[in-house]
Design an enzyme around this catalytic site. Structure first.
Site, PDB file in Angstrom:
ATOM      1  N   ARG A 232       0.869  -1.176   0.000  1.00 32.86           N
ATOM      2  CA  ARG A 232       0.000   0.000   0.000  1.00 32.86           C
ATOM      3  C   ARG A 232       0.903   1.223   0.000  1.00 32.86           C
ATOM      4  NH1 ARG A 232      -3.571  -2.793  -1.283  1.00 32.86           N
ATOM      5  NH2 ARG A 232      -5.573  -3.164  -0.280  1.00 32.86           N
ATOM      6  N   GLU A 261      -4.199   7.373  -4.506  1.00 30.68           N
ATOM      7  CA  GLU A 261      -4.532   6.791  -5.818  1.00 30.68           C
ATOM      8  C   GLU A 261      -5.930   7.227  -6.239  1.00 30.68           C
ATOM      9  OE1 GLU A 261      -4.127   2.544  -5.553  1.00 30.68           O
ATOM     10  OE2 GLU A 261      -2.102   2.679  -4.760  1.00 30.68           O
ATOM     11  N   HIS A 279      -1.623   0.280  -9.936  1.00 35.55           N
ATOM     12  CA  HIS A 279      -2.235  -0.683  -9.002  1.00 35.55           C
ATOM     13  C   HIS A 279      -2.892  -1.844  -9.754  1.00 35.55           C
ATOM     14  CE1 HIS A 279      -4.003  -1.090  -4.696  1.00 35.55           C
ATOM     15  NE2 HIS A 279      -3.808  -2.280  -5.242  1.00 35.55           N
ATOM     16  N   VAL A 280      -2.061  -2.614 -10.443  1.00 35.34           N
ATOM     17  CA  VAL A 280      -2.564  -3.719 -11.266  1.00 35.34           C
ATOM     18  C   VAL A 280      -2.168  -5.085 -10.695  1.00 35.34           C
ATOM     19  CG1 VAL A 280      -2.715  -2.431 -13.435  1.00 35.34           C
ATOM     20  CG2 VAL A 280      -0.531  -3.498 -12.801  1.00 35.34           C
ATOM     21  N   GLY A 281      -1.712  -5.101  -9.425  1.00 33.34           N
ATOM     22  CA  GLY A 281      -1.204  -6.335  -8.817  1.00 33.34           C
ATOM     23  C   GLY A 281      -2.049  -7.561  -9.088  1.00 33.34           C
TER      24      GLY A 281
HETATM   25  P1  NAP Z   1      -0.686 -11.664   4.914  1.00 37.19           P
HETATM   26  O1  NAP Z   1      -0.641 -13.093   4.492  1.00 37.19           O
HETATM   27  O2  NAP Z   1      -1.502 -11.272   6.092  1.00 37.19           O
HETATM   28  O3  NAP Z   1       0.826 -11.165   5.097  1.00 37.19           O
HETATM   29  C1  NAP Z   1       1.172  -9.955   5.649  1.00 37.19           C
HETATM   30  C2  NAP Z   1       2.586 -10.108   6.228  1.00 37.19           C
HETATM   31  O4  NAP Z   1       3.029  -8.845   6.709  1.00 37.19           O
HETATM   32  C3  NAP Z   1       2.640 -11.090   7.387  1.00 37.19           C
HETATM   33  O5  NAP Z   1       3.710 -11.958   7.177  1.00 37.19           O
HETATM   34  C4  NAP Z   1       2.878 -10.215   8.620  1.00 37.19           C
HETATM   35  O6  NAP Z   1       3.674 -10.902   9.566  1.00 37.19           O
HETATM   36  C5  NAP Z   1       3.618  -9.025   8.006  1.00 37.19           C
HETATM   37  N1  NAP Z   1       3.422  -7.807   8.785  1.00 37.19           N
HETATM   38  C6  NAP Z   1       2.267  -7.287   9.246  1.00 37.19           C
HETATM   39  N2  NAP Z   1       2.492  -6.154   9.915  1.00 37.19           N
HETATM   40  C7  NAP Z   1       3.839  -5.955   9.889  1.00 37.19           C
HETATM   41  C8  NAP Z   1       4.677  -4.960  10.420  1.00 37.19           C
HETATM   42  N3  NAP Z   1       4.193  -3.929  11.137  1.00 37.19           N
HETATM   43  N4  NAP Z   1       6.004  -5.063  10.191  1.00 37.19           N
HETATM   44  C9  NAP Z   1       6.511  -6.093   9.497  1.00 37.19           C
HETATM   45  N5  NAP Z   1       5.756  -7.080   8.963  1.00 37.19           N
HETATM   46  C10 NAP Z   1       4.435  -7.002   9.160  1.00 37.19           C
HETATM   47  O7  NAP Z   1      -1.247 -10.755   3.728  1.00 37.19           O
HETATM   48  P2  NAP Z   1      -1.096 -10.999   2.150  1.00 37.19           P
HETATM   49  O8  NAP Z   1      -2.288 -11.752   1.666  1.00 37.19           O
HETATM   50  O9  NAP Z   1       0.262 -11.496   1.846  1.00 37.19           O
HETATM   51  O10 NAP Z   1      -1.282  -9.491   1.638  1.00 37.19           O
HETATM   52  C11 NAP Z   1      -0.380  -8.479   2.019  1.00 37.19           C
HETATM   53  C12 NAP Z   1      -0.840  -7.125   1.541  1.00 37.19           C
HETATM   54  O11 NAP Z   1      -0.592  -6.972   0.159  1.00 37.19           O
HETATM   55  C13 NAP Z   1      -2.335  -6.836   1.656  1.00 37.19           C
HETATM   56  O12 NAP Z   1      -2.726  -6.486   2.971  1.00 37.19           O
HETATM   57  C14 NAP Z   1      -2.518  -5.692   0.680  1.00 37.19           C
HETATM   58  O13 NAP Z   1      -2.359  -4.443   1.321  1.00 37.19           O
HETATM   59  C15 NAP Z   1      -1.389  -5.906  -0.324  1.00 37.19           C
HETATM   60  N6  NAP Z   1      -1.932  -6.272  -1.641  1.00 37.19           N
HETATM   61  C16 NAP Z   1      -1.649  -5.500  -2.730  1.00 37.19           C
HETATM   62  C17 NAP Z   1      -2.168  -5.851  -3.971  1.00 37.19           C
HETATM   63  C18 NAP Z   1      -1.861  -5.046  -5.202  1.00 37.19           C
HETATM   64  O14 NAP Z   1      -2.657  -5.079  -6.117  1.00 37.19           O
HETATM   65  N7  NAP Z   1      -0.759  -4.347  -5.267  1.00 37.19           N
HETATM   66  C19 NAP Z   1      -2.978  -6.963  -4.096  1.00 37.19           C
HETATM   67  C20 NAP Z   1      -3.242  -7.730  -2.980  1.00 37.19           C
HETATM   68  C21 NAP Z   1      -2.716  -7.377  -1.750  1.00 37.19           C
HETATM   69  P3  NAP Z   1       3.555 -10.585  11.149  1.00 37.19           P
HETATM   70  O15 NAP Z   1       2.094 -10.610  11.464  1.00 37.19           O
HETATM   71  O16 NAP Z   1       4.357 -11.658  11.822  1.00 37.19           O
HETATM   72  O17 NAP Z   1       4.171  -9.237  11.338  1.00 37.19           O
END
Ligand code: NAP
Length: 313
Positions: A232, A261, A279-281
């Site tokens: 984000r 955005e 933002h096309v992830g």
């Molecule tokens: P996830 O499985 O919940 O993974 C998030 C990771 O971040 C976890 O390993 C968590 O570990 C870590 N984390 C959380 N808070 C943290 C902090 N303060 N410092 C360091 N590490 C931290 O989520 P996901 O499904 O992989 O998705 C991640 C994010 O990607 C989404 O929330 C979204 O914002 C973004 N995303 C972007 C797109 C795009 O189109 N660009 C698409 C989908 C998702 P711990 O809890 O141990 O800290």
């Protein structure tokens, strides 16, 4: 009587067609008079369907006192006030897992395009400069470089597995070390950046990660280091990043996400050392369809009294 579901934003066409067939869907985003619309649906609205940045704040929840569920399209729920939902006993669901591959592909394409400068190389050819000026300048190889994952969750791990196939080394930082992964753990983002050639941000957004990547992390990444953000815009201190790119205090950045955005700060457009995506992830037909189906499955499960497939709150 079909349950009333309020649509905060237009959904994917297929999802919306199914949702409107199965539920009594009311389109908030089309309401000419938002206040009148909310007054009318308040006694009957049992669910909200949200989409991307069009989430739900406490004020909206207060306007809909019969709300039981917020079904979000997307894995990141930073646009929804989770504490407010919790306090009101409203369940929140998202669409995790089904988008990991596409978002990880996007991250790797940012890494490739940033280090190897393929977009610039293609422009170079199209502009007739290959014939006029000779070979395109040399770039930076991926193999042997270290990728640091800031956030090794579902998406972070999918990125790391791909980067390994490109023969990159992997390290990571989460708030806690993750069980069952083979890669070294760094105790904080600065240490991770110090050890990384490419720092990839894959944490959730929201207040807990706001501006996690600022001057200290970028200084640790250094003038040879690259930043990639698919998480984000809020996780990176954008004005500081802009300055660091302009002053070449880091080598470059690949960004799929931004503050404010879709109105990206135009100062980014002048940068030769940035690769920018709108933002096309997760934006493939297949993945967006799967996300829509999961959003719908959560609504169906809720109103059928079944366990929610992907509950956040
Ligand atoms: P996830 O499985 O919940 O993974 C998030 C990771 O971040 C976890 O390993 C968590 O570990 C870590 N984390 C959380 N808070 C943290 C902090 N303060 N410092 C360091 N590490 C931290 O989520 P996901 O499904 O992989 O998705 C991640 C994010 O990607 C989404 O929330 C979204 O914002 C973004 N995303 C972007 C797109 C795009 O189109 N660009 C698409 C989908 C998702 P711990 O809890 O141990 O800290």
């Amino acid at each position: 009587m079909k349950p009333v579901v309020v649509l905060v934003a237009r959904l994917l066409e297929k999802t919306q067609a199914l949702l409107e067939a199965e539920f009594d869907a009311r389109r908030l985003y089309e309401a000419a008079d938002r206040e009148a619309f909310l007054r009318e649906v308040a006694p009957v609205a049992r669910a909200l369907a949200t989409f991307g940045a069009a989430g739900a704040d406490a004020a909206l929840m207060d306007r809909l006192p019969r709300l039981e569920l917020i079904a979000h399209f997307g894995v990141g729920v930073d646009a929804i006030d989770l504490d407010a939902a919790r306090a009101r006993g409203i369940a929140v669901t998202n669409t995790p897992g089904v988008l990991d591959d596409c978002v990880a592909d996007t991250a790797l394409s940012l890494v490739l395009n940033l280090l190897r400068r393929f977009p610039q190389a293609e422009r170079y050819l199209r502009e007739g400069r290959w014939a006029r000026q000779g070979a395109f300048p040399l770039t930076t190889a991926l193999a042997g470089k270290t990728m640091g994952l800031l956030g090794l969750g579902r998406i972070g791990e999918a990125i790391a597995r791909r980067a390994e196939a490109f023969r990159m080394r992997i390290r990571y930082h989460n708030r806690r070390p993750k069980a069952g992964v083979p890669w070294p753990y760094d105790p904080d983002p600065v240490a991770l950046a110090q050890h990384s050639d490419v720092l990839v941000v894959a944490t959730p957004g929201g207040p807990e990660t706001a501006r996690l990547v600022g001057a200290a992390v970028l200084d640790a990444l250094g003038p040879e280091g690259f930043l990639v953000n698919i998480a984000r815009g809020s996780v990176v201190d954008e004005p500081v990043l802009l300055r660091y790119l302009q002053e070449r205090r880091i080598a470059g950045a690949g960004l799929d996400v931004f503050d404010n955005e879709p109105n990206v700060d135009p100062a980014f457009f002048a940068l030769e050392n940035a690769v920018l995506y709108p933002h096309v992830g997760s934006a493939s037909e297949e993945t967006r369809t799967a996300m829509g189906m999961l959003q719908l499955e959560n609504l169906r499960a809720h109103f059928a009294g079944r366990a929610l497939p992907s509950r956040v709150v």
